[in-house]
Design a protein around this motif. Structure first.
Motif, short mmCIF file in Angstrom:
data_model
loop_
_atom_site.label_atom_id
_atom_site.label_comp_id
_atom_site.label_asym_id
_atom_site.label_seq_id
_atom_site.Cartn_x
_atom_site.Cartn_y
_atom_site.Cartn_z
N PRO A 1 -22.06 -71.51 -87.65
CA PRO A 1 -23.02 -72.62 -87.72
C PRO A 1 -23.02 -73.38 -89.03
O PRO A 1 -23.30 -74.59 -89.05
CB PRO A 1 -24.37 -71.94 -87.47
CG PRO A 1 -24.16 -70.51 -87.85
CD PRO A 1 -22.74 -70.21 -87.53
N ARG B 1 -30.16 -75.06 -83.90
CA ARG B 1 -30.35 -73.68 -84.35
C ARG B 1 -31.57 -73.05 -83.68
O ARG B 1 -31.53 -71.92 -83.19
CB ARG B 1 -30.49 -73.62 -85.87
CG ARG B 1 -29.21 -73.97 -86.62
CD ARG B 1 -29.41 -74.04 -88.13
NE ARG B 1 -28.16 -74.42 -88.78
CZ ARG B 1 -27.55 -73.71 -89.72
NH1 ARG B 1 -28.09 -72.59 -90.16
NH2 ARG B 1 -26.41 -74.11 -90.24
N LEU C 1 -28.51 -68.96 -90.30
CA LEU C 1 -29.17 -68.85 -89.00
C LEU C 1 -29.93 -67.54 -88.90
O LEU C 1 -31.03 -67.48 -88.33
CB LEU C 1 -28.10 -68.94 -87.90
CG LEU C 1 -28.57 -68.87 -86.45
CD1 LEU C 1 -29.39 -70.11 -86.10
CD2 LEU C 1 -27.36 -68.75 -85.52
#
Length: 484
Positions: A266, A281, A314
């Motif tokens: 990510p 997210r 994340l």
């Protein structure tokens, strides 16, 4: 008669002797043993005397006697009192010869599915535009050497024995503090596990969470090593095409059955370079919680962001419930260190430790102890700040060289992070064929299509971190001359 028989050994002994491998005794031992196993000396055949052999081969008799005694002790030769020396009659020589139609060994399905990553690596070479390599010439080697001496002087004994499969406590404590401060990771020393590089982390995670046939979602394009780890565990891979914002949780929500895990990058999508926005997210974490999906966050080069500070992981948004966070020191420091780490949800710690212990027991203690001091004394953060400035400059030089020399051939995908630049071909040519031609010209490039599963992509991955600006300029000119 004995002289002629002894002469047979000259032809066998000379090739072995010319290699210069081992002592003369070792070379004679090897030559006779090879002749016995190869059937050139038949079972029960009488050998010349040690005196005759020594004379024909130009060796001392003691050398010959010592080699013969070894062969006799190992059962290749037998000595009969008053009769002489013979090839052992009970050796199953025919069984020792490979069959004429020798077939390759039958491998397990897991072995056959394993990646051929070693074929892509050139350990002795560092050529433009090699991927995933930090600037080794800018590494503070003298500082590392000083810390090594201090560490080994202070605690030599406990680093010589078997280590904790979780990793050295001092390193796990230093890492927990560093990750919380720099990346917003929610962790404690008890949930930080030290592994032998990120690839081992991905392999152990795949074996921890997946049974054969389980579904795993992967980015497309994405990191081939992650896909290979999952496939080797028997997973059924479902590619999720990334768009300009990265991994789309809406596609994940539409998968039925729900995947057991999703593996993604990510902070800096590999290989295209985009960053997953906050809205995605949060949607991804909501989907993971509602459907019981594990998320594996590969934060492979998160430290090197050029448009601002590193983003929060994340895992930090998740609070450590459904996200497994993977990091490595290969790109931050140097790949020869072979140390990485995993931050696990607490319920997964015991199972991961069982697999880690079965895999290799523990990571070496000395590098861990040195690294713990490097982090705790603030040198890691200092080194990253210096490298961020250096890599930003080299990235800019590469972009300028591409614009100057290859603007009509290549379109860079702009990214504000990482150690490589992805470029696409304007004419959509075969990037694997182009990559092979560039390899022959002395450049190391990765074809973009190698990282795709179901998408048609054509481009190259160009690593820049390990190469000075002037070298990058020259390398781009060489690249363009080959492509044209």
């Amino acid at each position: 008669m004995a002289r002629r028989a002894a002469g047979r050994f000259v032809g066998w002994f000379r090739p072995v002797r010319n290699t210069g491998s081992g002592t003369l005794q070792d070379q004679l031992y090897t030559a006779i043993r090879r002749a016995v196993l190869g059937g050139e000396l038949a079972a029960g055949e009488r050998l010349p005397s040690s005196r005759a052999l020594a004379s024909d081969l130009g060796l001392g008799r003691n050398t010959v006697v010592a080699a013969v005694e070894r062969l006799t002790a190992e059962g290749y030769l037998t000595s009969r009192r008053g009769a002489g020396l013979f090839v052992a009659a009970d050796l199953p020589v025919e069984d020792l010869r490979p069959p004429a139609d020798s077939r390759p060994p039958i491998l397990s399905r897991r072995s056959a599915a394993a990646p051929d990553l070693h074929a892509e690596r050139e350990p002795a070479l560092l050529r433009p535009f090699a991927l995933g390599t930090a600037s080794l010439d800018a590494f503070p080697l003298e500082l590392w050497r000083r810390l090594a001496v201090q560490t080994l002087r202070r605690r030599p004994g406990d680093l010589l024995g078997y280590g904790d499969p979780r990793g050295l406590p001092a390193l796990r404590q230093a890492l927990a503090t560093y990750l919380a401060d720099s990346r917003g990771v929610v962790c404690s020393p008890e949930t930080v596990m030290i592994v032998s590089g990120a690839q081992q982390a991905l392999d152990l995670i795949a074996r921890l969470l997946l049974d054969p046939g389980d579904v795993a979602a992967v980015e497309d394009p994405g990191y081939a090593g992650a896909r290979d780890a999952l496939a080797s565990a028997g997973a059924r891979l479902v590619p999720v095409a990334v768009d300009n914002q990265g991994f789309d949780p809406a596609i994940l929500a539409g998968l039925s059955p729900a995947p057991k895990l999703a593996m993604l990058t990510p902070s800096h999508q590999f290989p295209l370079g985009m960053t997953l926005p906050a809205s995605r997210r949060l949607a991804l974490l909501a989907e993971a919680r509602s459907r019981g999906i594990w998320i594996v966050e590969d934060d492979y080069d998160c430290e090197y962001r050029y448009g601002g500070p590193p983003l929060q992981a994340l895992q930090g948004l998740d609070g450590g419930e459904r996200v497994l966070y993977v990091g490595t020191f290969s790109k931050v420091l140097f790949p020869g260190l072979r140390l990485g780490y995993v931050v696990l949800p607490e319920p997964l710690v015991d199972g991961f430790l069982r697999l880690k212990t079965a895999a290799d027991g523990f990571a070496p203690g000395w590098p861990q102890a040195i690294l713990a001091e490097f982090i705790a004394q603030g040198y890691l953060a200092q080194h990253i700040r210096r490298m961020r400035v250096l890599y930003r400059r080299r990235r800019s030089a590469l972009l300028t060289a591409i614009e100057r020399h290859a603007g009509d051939l290549l379109v860079p995908r702009l990214s504000e992070a990482g150690l490589h630049l992805t470029v696409e071909f304007r004419d959509g040519r075969d990037d694997k064929k182009a990559s092979r031609a560039l390899q022959e010209a002395g450049l190391t490039v990765g074809p973009l299509s190698r990282y795709a599963v179901a998408r048609g992509l054509s481009g190259l991955l160009l690593g820049f971190a390990a190469f000075p600006e002037a070298e990058l300029e020259a390398a781009v000119q060489r690249l363009v001359s080959v492509l044209r």
